[in-house]
Design an enzyme around this catalytic site. Structure first.
Site, PDB file in Angstrom:
ATOM      1  N   HIS A  17       0.834  -1.202   0.000  1.00  0.00           N
ATOM      2  CA  HIS A  17       0.000   0.000   0.000  1.00  0.00           C
ATOM      3  C   HIS A  17       0.869   1.253   0.000  1.00  0.00           C
ATOM      4  O   HIS A  17       0.616   2.202  -0.750  1.00  0.00           O
ATOM      5  CB  HIS A  17      -0.910  -0.002   1.229  1.00  0.00           C
ATOM      6  CG  HIS A  17      -2.016  -1.002   1.152  1.00  0.00           C
ATOM      7  ND1 HIS A  17      -3.348  -0.657   1.208  1.00  0.00           N
ATOM      8  CD2 HIS A  17      -1.989  -2.355   1.023  1.00  0.00           C
ATOM      9  CE1 HIS A  17      -4.095  -1.745   1.120  1.00  0.00           C
ATOM     10  NE2 HIS A  17      -3.288  -2.789   1.010  1.00  0.00           N
ATOM     11  N   ASP A  43      -6.376   5.451   3.223  1.00  0.00           N
ATOM     12  CA  ASP A  43      -6.502   4.066   2.767  1.00  0.00           C
ATOM     13  C   ASP A  43      -7.798   3.472   3.315  1.00  0.00           C
ATOM     14  O   ASP A  43      -8.522   4.125   4.078  1.00  0.00           O
ATOM     15  CB  ASP A  43      -5.282   3.276   3.251  1.00  0.00           C
ATOM     16  CG  ASP A  43      -4.864   2.199   2.263  1.00  0.00           C
ATOM     17  OD1 ASP A  43      -5.734   1.668   1.558  1.00  0.00           O
ATOM     18  OD2 ASP A  43      -3.661   1.889   2.211  1.00  0.00           O
TER      19      ASP A  43
END
Length: 225
Positions: free
Chosen positions: A23, A124
């Protein structure tokens, strides 16, 4: 003086990825592109994640004007030392503990938002509390989906519509895969939020950023919209 005024007018973006290197790498690539378009970028993460960023990118000077901001997870968990504050070296059975500790760090994130006062938060999908905190300071938030439109649309569909067939039959799960997905999704919802993963998009202001392109995933992007 004129150059100083131009610098002060650059939009300030705080980027807040989940604590997984996969990520973080996508957030870093987006950060670099935004820097090229005259944005000031801060990336917020744990000291362990930030040290990995410096190790892999800093030595080659690949962090153009990107500021790194530490988010400290609770330190009162003996079996969960700082080196475990990233999925990179984390034993699989401790992932729920990392999510728990990450959620407990929300109080520290209040201070980070208040001190740095960004013009925009890019977050996120695990930390659904982050855009809520930003909204308290009238800071808009945008969700950055790093997993692609196919996966996100497929997962969201099965959360919203349970056993109803996904409208694009080329994407499907076999029976044993459905069982594994159901267990994994129930675990994620329990750890994160009852709206996971759909809540990450619902909390996004006007737009959602997706690691994709319309030529490949156009119909899945449209389904998410």
């Amino acid at each position: 003086m004129e150059n100083m005024e131009l610098m002060s007018n650059r939009p300030n973006v705080l980027m807040f990825p989940w604590l997984a290197h996969g990520h973080v790498s996508y957030f870093l690539e987006l950060a670099k592109k935004l820097c090229q378009r005259n944005f000031d970028i801060c990336i917020c993460s744990t000291p362990m994640i930030l040290s990995l960023i410096k190790e892999s990118h800093g030595k080659n000077n690949n962090l153009p004007s990107i500021k790194l901001i530490e988010l400290n997870l609770p330190s009162n968990i003996p079996e969960f030392p700082p080196e475990y504050h990233t999925t990179k070296v984390l034993p699989r059975h401790l992932v729920p503990k990392l999510v728990e500790a990450f959620n407990m760090a929300a109080t520290s994130f209040y201070d980070i938002i208040k001190i740095h006062n960004p013009d925009l938060l890019i977050y996120d999908h695990f930390q659904l509390w982050a855009p809520e905190i930003a909204s308290l300071y009238n800071i808009p938030s945008v969700h950055f989906c790093v997993i692609g439109a196919v996966t996100m649309s497929f997962a969201s569909h099965h959360v919203l519509f349970k056993d109803k067939s996904f409208p694009h039959p080329a994407i499907y799960l076999r029976d044993f895969e459905k069982k594994k997905q159901r267990i994994a999704m129930q675990s994620s919802i329990k750890l994160v939020d009852k709206e996971f993963p759909c809540g990450s998009m619902k909390r996004s202001c006007d737009i959602v950023l997706i690691n994709s392109c319309r030529e490949i995933e156009g119909k899945y992007i449209d389904y998410l919209i």
